[in-house]
Design a protein around this motif. Structure first.
Motif, PDB file in Angstrom:
ATOM      1  N   ARG A  73      15.680 -16.732 -26.167  1.00 44.02           N
ATOM      2  CA  ARG A  73      16.644 -15.725 -26.596  1.00 44.02           C
ATOM      3  C   ARG A  73      17.639 -15.365 -25.501  1.00 44.02           C
ATOM      4  O   ARG A  73      18.215 -14.285 -25.506  1.00 44.02           O
ATOM      5  N   GLY A  74      17.781 -16.230 -24.533  1.00 37.65           N
ATOM      6  CA  GLY A  74      18.776 -15.991 -23.499  1.00 37.65           C
ATOM      7  C   GLY A  74      18.499 -14.774 -22.642  1.00 37.65           C
ATOM      8  O   GLY A  74      19.402 -14.189 -22.057  1.00 37.65           O
ATOM      9  N   THR A  75      17.261 -14.372 -22.592  1.00 39.83           N
ATOM     10  CA  THR A  75      16.984 -13.145 -21.849  1.00 39.83           C
ATOM     11  C   THR A  75      16.917 -13.358 -20.345  1.00 39.83           C
ATOM     12  O   THR A  75      17.001 -12.416 -19.577  1.00 39.83           O
ATOM     13  N   ILE A  76      16.708 -14.589 -19.951  1.00 42.97           N
ATOM     14  CA  ILE A  76      16.610 -14.824 -18.518  1.00 42.97           C
ATOM     15  C   ILE A  76      18.004 -15.101 -17.972  1.00 42.97           C
ATOM     16  O   ILE A  76      18.689 -16.009 -18.401  1.00 42.97           O
ATOM     17  N   SER A  77      18.367 -14.286 -17.028  1.00 43.51           N
ATOM     18  CA  SER A  77      19.718 -14.416 -16.494  1.00 43.51           C
ATOM     19  C   SER A  77      19.854 -15.724 -15.720  1.00 43.51           C
ATOM     20  O   SER A  77      18.887 -16.258 -15.204  1.00 43.51           O
ATOM     21  N   GLN A  78      21.050 -16.212 -15.671  1.00 47.12           N
ATOM     22  CA  GLN A  78      21.284 -17.459 -14.961  1.00 47.12           C
ATOM     23  C   GLN A  78      21.101 -17.280 -13.464  1.00 47.12           C
ATOM     24  O   GLN A  78      20.681 -18.177 -12.763  1.00 47.12           O
ATOM     25  N   MET A  79      21.417 -16.077 -13.004  1.00 50.73           N
ATOM     26  CA  MET A  79      21.272 -15.813 -11.583  1.00 50.73           C
ATOM     27  C   MET A  79      19.787 -15.723 -11.254  1.00 50.73           C
ATOM     28  O   MET A  79      19.018 -15.140 -11.990  1.00 50.73           O
ATOM     29  N   ARG A  80      19.395 -16.279 -10.163  1.00 54.34           N
ATOM     30  CA  ARG A  80      17.983 -16.208  -9.796  1.00 54.34           C
ATOM     31  C   ARG A  80      17.615 -14.784  -9.410  1.00 54.34           C
ATOM     32  O   ARG A  80      18.325 -14.118  -8.665  1.00 54.34           O
ATOM     33  N   LYS A  81      16.537 -14.347  -9.926  1.00 57.24           N
ATOM     34  CA  LYS A  81      16.050 -13.010  -9.590  1.00 57.24           C
ATOM     35  C   LYS A  81      14.563 -13.081  -9.299  1.00 57.24           C
ATOM     36  O   LYS A  81      13.850 -13.906  -9.850  1.00 57.24           O
ATOM     37  N   ALA A  82      14.140 -12.190  -8.439  1.00 58.68           N
ATOM     38  CA  ALA A  82      12.708 -12.098  -8.157  1.00 58.68           C
ATOM     39  C   ALA A  82      12.078 -11.132  -9.142  1.00 58.68           C
ATOM     40  O   ALA A  82      12.737 -10.233  -9.656  1.00 58.68           O
ATOM     41  N   ARG A  83      10.818 -11.349  -9.421  1.00 53.06           N
ATOM     42  CA  ARG A  83      10.145 -10.523 -10.432  1.00 53.06           C
ATOM     43  C   ARG A  83       8.767 -10.094  -9.954  1.00 53.06           C
ATOM     44  O   ARG A  83       7.946 -10.923  -9.575  1.00 53.06           O
ATOM     45  N   PHE A  84       8.558  -8.795  -9.969  1.00 53.24           N
ATOM     46  CA  PHE A  84       7.286  -8.248  -9.482  1.00 53.24           C
ATOM     47  C   PHE A  84       6.840  -7.054 -10.331  1.00 53.24           C
ATOM     48  O   PHE A  84       7.662  -6.386 -10.958  1.00 53.24           O
ATOM     49  N   THR A  85       5.558  -6.834 -10.301  1.00 56.02           N
ATOM     50  CA  THR A  85       4.956  -5.600 -10.811  1.00 56.02           C
ATOM     51  C   THR A  85       4.741  -4.682  -9.608  1.00 56.02           C
ATOM     52  O   THR A  85       4.471  -5.172  -8.514  1.00 56.02           O
ATOM     53  N   HIS A  86       4.871  -3.384  -9.831  1.00 54.27           N
ATOM     54  CA  HIS A  86       4.687  -2.445  -8.721  1.00 54.27           C
ATOM     55  C   HIS A  86       3.749  -1.322  -9.110  1.00 54.27           C
ATOM     56  O   HIS A  86       3.541  -1.056 -10.292  1.00 54.27           O
ATOM     57  N   SER A  87       3.254  -0.643  -8.097  1.00 53.95           N
ATOM     58  CA  SER A  87       2.387   0.501  -8.363  1.00 53.95           C
ATOM     59  C   SER A  87       2.377   1.451  -7.183  1.00 53.95           C
ATOM     60  O   SER A  87       2.708   1.061  -6.055  1.00 53.95           O
ATOM     61  N   ALA A  88       2.021   2.684  -7.482  1.00 55.75           N
ATOM     62  CA  ALA A  88       1.802   3.673  -6.426  1.00 55.75           C
ATOM     63  C   ALA A  88       0.437   4.296  -6.690  1.00 55.75           C
ATOM     64  O   ALA A  88       0.166   4.770  -7.792  1.00 55.75           O
ATOM     65  N   VAL A  89      -0.436   4.227  -5.675  1.00 55.08           N
ATOM     66  CA  VAL A  89      -1.823   4.672  -5.841  1.00 55.08           C
ATOM     67  C   VAL A  89      -2.079   5.886  -4.947  1.00 55.08           C
ATOM     68  O   VAL A  89      -1.687   5.891  -3.778  1.00 55.08           O
ATOM     69  N   PHE A  90      -2.723   6.878  -5.529  1.00 53.03           N
ATOM     70  CA  PHE A  90      -3.038   8.099  -4.784  1.00 53.03           C
ATOM     71  C   PHE A  90      -4.538   8.333  -4.862  1.00 53.03           C
ATOM     72  O   PHE A  90      -5.152   8.151  -5.907  1.00 53.03           O
ATOM     73  N   CYS A  91      -5.103   8.737  -3.740  1.00 53.07           N
ATOM     74  CA  CYS A  91      -6.558   8.817  -3.669  1.00 53.07           C
ATOM     75  C   CYS A  91      -7.006  10.077  -2.933  1.00 53.07           C
ATOM     76  O   CYS A  91      -6.378  10.488  -1.961  1.00 53.07           O
ATOM     77  N   GLU A  92      -8.071  10.658  -3.431  1.00 52.39           N
ATOM     78  CA  GLU A  92      -8.735  11.733  -2.690  1.00 52.39           C
ATOM     79  C   GLU A  92     -10.126  11.275  -2.320  1.00 52.39           C
ATOM     80  O   GLU A  92     -10.856  10.753  -3.168  1.00 52.39           O
ATOM     81  N   VAL A  93     -10.482  11.453  -1.064  1.00 49.03           N
ATOM     82  CA  VAL A  93     -11.857  11.177  -0.656  1.00 49.03           C
ATOM     83  C   VAL A  93     -12.461  12.427  -0.046  1.00 49.03           C
ATOM     84  O   VAL A  93     -11.754  13.313   0.442  1.00 49.03           O
ATOM     85  N   ARG A  94     -13.768  12.476  -0.098  1.00 46.57           N
ATOM     86  CA  ARG A  94     -14.511  13.489   0.645  1.00 46.57           C
ATOM     87  C   ARG A  94     -15.436  12.742   1.583  1.00 46.57           C
ATOM     88  O   ARG A  94     -16.115  11.808   1.169  1.00 46.57           O
ATOM     89  N   VAL A  95     -15.426  13.138   2.828  1.00 44.49           N
ATOM     90  CA  VAL A  95     -16.216  12.436   3.835  1.00 44.49           C
ATOM     91  C   VAL A  95     -17.122  13.442   4.522  1.00 44.49           C
ATOM     92  O   VAL A  95     -16.636  14.447   5.055  1.00 44.49           O
ATOM     93  N   ASP A  96     -18.411  13.178   4.487  1.00 43.74           N
ATOM     94  CA  ASP A  96     -19.327  14.055   5.220  1.00 43.74           C
ATOM     95  C   ASP A  96     -19.049  13.894   6.707  1.00 43.74           C
ATOM     96  O   ASP A  96     -19.128  12.786   7.252  1.00 43.74           O
ATOM     97  N   GLU A  97     -18.736  15.007   7.345  1.00 47.45           N
ATOM     98  CA  GLU A  97     -18.224  14.924   8.712  1.00 47.45           C
ATOM     99  C   GLU A  97     -19.231  14.322   9.690  1.00 47.45           C
ATOM    100  O   GLU A  97     -18.862  13.531  10.554  1.00 47.45           O
TER     101      GLU A  97
END
Lengths: 748, 335
Positions: free
Chosen positions: A598-622
């Motif tokens: 369906r012509g969706t891919i552009s003629q110009m080369r492009k890079a393609r990636f998935t991204h994410s941002a991960v947030f974490c809480e830990v508790r550490v016995d001192e």
């Protein structure tokens, strides 16, 4: 029950769920052909050397033993190494099971006992006596680093790092520097289902091979080549796979040995590996990365210097895209990276969920956290400050990157903005509390894939492609895709996967199946729909078509009926009626989705990636250093989400695995013998329920019409990338102590 | 596994008179695994399940008798155990998983074998499995191995949680064998490996554990079972401590303490207990007790972390016991 089309994007429950929980779904070790023999593999206890003698009298005396197959008596298999190359193999000389007397790794199969019962096979395997001539070996990763090298022929998917600016000079001039050596222990895939093969010797002399694999057609190609069989002699099936995580990308020795046994004895053969034997083949390589970062006091990255090494065997050059991720993802004028592999006398390491990135992204993101602290900046603000809108390594635009949105939405959900920057500033009783974050990046790949759509007499839609559902939800998302593309309720769709005779589909992996097989099914269904309309228009039964009150122009196909788009529901034709009007007993099309659909891919080369941002809480016995992960939020930008339920499930599963990477999983190599010693689930620790908090997965909106025909990126691996680093970074925030080697276990 | 004969006698006497190379089968949670791995190679398996040894009953002296065939799950849930010996219930619940505890028996727990990687792998030298072959755990990947009670021949850890509590509680083990009955203090039941590591305990051929007696002993809430492991559930201890203190006016009366995960047997040091008795709880007192408990510890290649962690775990456990705040086995925060 009203049947409805289940469109792409809806949280449809797994359509194969009932079959799985009721035992209807058949896995590789489950067919029971008449006269089947059980094979049990005998593994080498030494890492390097050769077999001197095999004494099998006692083993052969066990009642029920039919044959003991070794390099001395095995039937003919292909002579040349290249015949053992598999589709996703790596450069080098592939391992040829039972080829000769030489031992190249501890755990190498030296014999297969074939017996009437599993018990007899295993008992005889215990009684087999093999004498070895031992040769010196090295299985120590640190020692192997002295022999690190760059393979002359690289893996086909290897992305060489590309330098920019003058990293060394910029680093020297940077007012703020950090430098560290980061390490990841080797890990084993350990899918729930052990590797297994059942080879059914059919009456006509052909073999039907039920194998635990991610690629039935790749296994078929491998077996035909390695065993000198013709393609129509081997059919490979894997309709259900109990997890794989990459261990089923390449044909494993169990499938070769089971087929070899079946060929030798002209009988059906099953081989299942024990959990202990699961530690005798593929594993995620051990890795070390030296990372040096330079920045301005305002947090502007000036230089990134990354060098990394992963291990491989002596006979193959397994390579990972380990060092490139920071260079791609961060804006920084000067950057350089170097990658090598280090050989040791083990089996070849292999791709495991997010190969390269699971290691490279997490270790790099741990270094980024250190740099943010060196600049006295909030780690999220630091990443936003150095954000790149392009693939900074290739200086190439991206099809999309909603990472900024993921960072903000994830931070909002987590409550990140209240975070005190200083480490060790939050506590509750004896526990220190820490918040850490990291970003993730993984390829968004697409591979040409074919699918067949067939409308059959009872009005059901049959979809077929040689894709593998390794537990990810492929059956379900393909049904949703077909439902929307054709206009038929999901209950009227049958999906057939996991069979080498089906339309061509690349081996499942790399998170490309949703985008690729999805596009193929979409295309086939659209094409079938057109064919139905066209055939109806042409057939001699126009009158019936009109009698039903329908015309070619205003008729639509929805919810499984042909109906006038404006008229009431009584004026409609069921699909079985429609098919009978065409005068045919079935209508069928096969289509291949290519990137340019369906012509969706552009003629110009492009890079393609998935991204994410991960947030974490830990508790550490001192005092005791015991870490508990108490919150995890992962905001994922992965294009169009086909099914938020199965997609979130995949991301959560990877986050569990990444928690294991951060805190638990470690294959302990005894380099004196070249064996991973904790080869069981009691001592190879994957996270238990108690280790995993409620996990919050959110998908940020990311419209991407270029990345793949359906705008889909795939989510099988992104959950690995960044999560382990977020945990490690949270531990720093809690305790003020940096740990640069994963896993971080009690007492370290 | 290898061929073996199987029998299920219905009297203890028959069960005791068995040929050489017999293994007794109770819950099977350990023996069957070991047979599949070719570690245990019995010629005869004698199933004890027809014997009635699963009662849990009060003793005239106020103590409690635990039948050898009572399951770990039933024992941990028994009202008399949860009321009077919550330390034991806690230790049992700290081990394994519900599925395993439903099968595993008390007698079997005493007789379980080490989880040493090298013991479990018939391709590796192991004096405990194959006498005289050597100890490949020494100098190997021995993060989980013992630091106390080791010998040149063996550094394998005794893995039980339950037995650590039984040791702290000064339990007594009752045995019946071809030569009759005898009783042994739990603290003397397991052996140090010395130069015969294949003998885990003092059981003689044909002897069977019939029951375990707990003395009348109450710590009120002043007890704890604190277990440190590589994940928060379903893993063997790196270091564990069972402690019970009889507290009166902020003074320690009788003190009972045993350690798991660090020794070749449940680790008790009477001097450490004596050192606590008659004293007021304080960090420095607990440090002294820790030092006393860990005297003679020897680390190898990978297990130095145990020695680093152990004193902290001892101190924390004693603090929990002194404060009357036993460690919860479900709430994973360590108070």
């Amino acid at each position: 029950m009203t049947l409805h089309s289940a469109k792409i994007g809806q949280p449809v429950s797994r359509i194969d769920g009932l079959a799985k929980v009721t035992g209807q779904a058949r896995y590789a070790a489950e067919p029971h052909p008449a006269g089947m023999l059980y094979g049990f593999i005998v593994n080498s206890p030494i890492a390097r050397g050769r077999i001197e003698t095999i004494r099998d009298e006692a083993a052969r005396a066990v009642p029920g033993v039919v044959e003991i197959m070794t390099h001395l008596n095995r039937p003919h298999s292909a002579l040349f190494e290249k015949s053992y190359m598999d589709g996703l193999g790596v450069p080098g000389s592939p391992y040829r099971p039972l080829h000769d007397a030489e031992i190249s790794f501890n755990g190498q199969p030296v014999a297969v006992v074939l017996a009437e019962t599993f018990e007899a096979a295993r008992e005889a395997a215990m009684l087999l006596e093999v004498d070895y001539e031992r040769w010196p070996h090295n299985a120590d990763f640190e020692a192997s680093l002295h022999q690190k090298y760059m393979p002359s022929k690289t893996r086909s998917n290897y992305v060489p790092p590309k330098s920019r600016g003058n990293a060394a000079e910029a680093y020297a001039l940077s007012p703020i520097k950090i430098e560290g050596r980061y390490h990841l222990a080797p890990e084993h895939h350990n899918p729930m289902e052990m590797h297994a093969t059942t080879v059914i010797a059919e009456d006509d002399g052909t073999f039907t091979v039920w194998d635990k694999t991610q690629g039935p057609q790749a296994v078929q190609a491998y077996l035909t080549s390695a065993l000198s069989l013709s393609k129509d002699q081997v059919r490979v099936r894997n309709p259900y796979v109990g997890g794989a995580f990459g261990s089923g990308l390449r044909a494993q020795h169990n499938v070769f040995l089971a087929a070899l046994g079946a060929k030798m004895l002209k009988r059906s053969v099953r081989i299942t590996l024990t959990r202990q034997q699961m530690f005798t083949h593929v594993f995620r390589p051990e890795a070390v990365m030296n990372i040096a970062l330079g920045a301005q006091p305002d947090g502007t990255l000036q230089s990134m210097i990354v060098d990394g090494v992963t291990d491989t065997s002596r006979f193959e050059h397994n390579m990972e895209n380990l060092v490139i991720w920071g260079l791609i993802n961060y804006k920084c004028p000067n950057a350089t990276a170097d990658y090598k592999v280090a050989p040791r006398d083990t089996y070849t390491s292999s791709d495991m969920r997010a190969p390269g990135a699971a290691t490279g992204v997490n270790l790099f993101e741990m270094a980024v956290d250190e740099m943010a602290y060196a600049c006295n900046m909030d780690p999220l603000a630091f990443r936003l400050h150095n954000y790149s809108d392009i693939d900074a390594m290739h200086d190439m635009p991206l099809t999309s990157k909603a990472l900024k949105e993921a960072m903000h939405e994830g931070a909002e959900r987590f409550g990140w903005y209240n975070r005190p920057i200083a480490p060790k500033s939050m506590r509750d009783g004896k526990e220190l509390i820490g918040w850490g974050m990291a970003t993730g990046i993984w390829d968004a790949m697409f591979s040409p894939t074919s699918a067949r759509a067939t409308l059959i007499a009872d009005g059901r839609l049959h979809i077929a492609t040689a894709a593998s559902d390794i537990g990810t939800g492929t059956y379900t998302i393909l049904a949703q895709t077909a439902s929307e593309a054709f206009g038929i309720p999901i209950e009227m769709i049958d999906i057939e996967l996991g069979d080498s005779t089906l339309p061509e589909c690349p081996t499942e992996g790399g998170s490309w199946t949703a985008a690729s097989a999805g596009a193929a099914v979409w295309l086939a269904c659209q094409s079938l729909r057109e064919k139905l309309f066209k055939t109806l228009g042409k057939s001699g039964n126009i009158s019936a078509w009109l009698t039903a009150g329908l015309s070619n122009n205003t008729t639509v196909l929805q919810d499984g009926f042909l109906q006038d788009k404006d008229a009431d529901e009584n004026l409609r034709l069921s699909l079985s009626e429609a098919l009978s009007l065409t005068g045919q007993d079935r209508l069928e099309v096969e289509e291949t989705a290519k990137p340019g659909l369906r012509g969706t891919i552009s003629q110009m080369r492009k890079a393609r990636f998935t991204h994410s941002a991960v947030f974490c809480e830990v508790r550490v016995d001192e005092e005791l250093g015991i870490v508990r992960v108490t919150r995890l939020v992962n905001a994922v930008a992965a294009g169009r989400i086909m099914n938020p339920k199965t997609a979130a499930s995949q991301v959560r599963g990877a986050m569990v695995m990444a928690t294991g990477m951060a805190l638990h999983e470690e294959s302990l190599m005894d380099e004196r013998v070249g064996r991973f010693m904790n080869h069981n689930f009691a001592e190879y620790h994957i996270p238990a329920h108690a280790d995993i908090p409620d996990m919050d997965v959110l998908f940020v909106e990311e419209k991407d019409r270029e990345v793949s025909p359906l705008g889909v990126k795939g989510v099988g691996e992104i959950g690995m990338c960044g999560t382990a680093a977020a945990i490690a970074n949270a531990i720093f925030h809690a305790t003020g102590q940096r740990h640069r080697s994963l896993p971080i276990t009690p007492g370290n | 596994m290898r061929q073996f004969s199987y029998s299920r006698p219905d009297t203890l006497d028959t069960a005791c008179h068995t040929p050489d190379h017999t293994r007794y089968l109770a819950g099977g949670t350990n023996l069957i695994d070991l047979m599949k791995s070719d570690v245990e190679r019995p010629e005869h398996v004698v199933d004890l399940s027809a014997l009635s040894m699963s009662q849990i009953e009060e003793r005239p002296d106020g103590g409690l008798r635990l039948g050898a065939l009572a399951t770990n799950a039933d024992t941990a849930a028994h009202p008399l155990v949860t009321e009077r010996y919550p330390l034991l219930a806690s230790a049992i619940l700290a081990g394994a998983s519900p599925q395993i505890r439903n099968r595993a028996t008390n007698g079997g727990n005493l007789n379980q074998r080490t989880r040493c990687h090298y013991f479990y792998d018939p391709d590796m030298a192991c004096n405990k499995r194959s006498p005289g072959t050597g100890c490949s755990a020494k100098g190997g990947r021995n993060r989980i191995m013992a630091i106390l009670g080791t010998s040149d021949a063996c550094i394998a850890t005794f893995p039980s949680d339950m037995c650590v509590a039984l040791a702290a509680l000064n339990a007594t083990v009752h045995l019946t064998g071809p030569e009759g009955e005898r009783s042994v203090p739990l603290r003397d039941y397991h052996r140090l490996p010395e130069d015969t590591p294949w003998q885990d305990n003092i059981l003689r051929t044909g002897e069977i554990v019939t029951s375990i007696d707990l003395p009348p002993l109450s710590f009120g809430s002043h007890h704890t079972y604190l277990k440190i492991r590589d994940r928060l559930s379903f893993a063997f201890a790196i270091v564990s401590v069972a402690a019970g203190l009889q507290m009166e006016n902020n003074t320690i009366g009788k003190a009972c303490i045993a350690m798991g995960g660090v020794g070749t047997k449940p680790w008790c040091v009477p001097e450490a207990e004596a050192l606590l008795e008659g004293k007021t709880p304080s960090p420095s007192l607990f440090r002294d007790a820790a030092e006393c408990l860990l005297q003679g510890a020897v680390t190898d290649r990978d297990n130095a972390a145990k020695l680093k962690l152990a004193p902290r775990v001892i101190i924390r456990a004693l603090s929990q016991a002194a404060a009357g705040t036993p460690q919860s086995q479900t709430q994973k925060t360590i108070f």
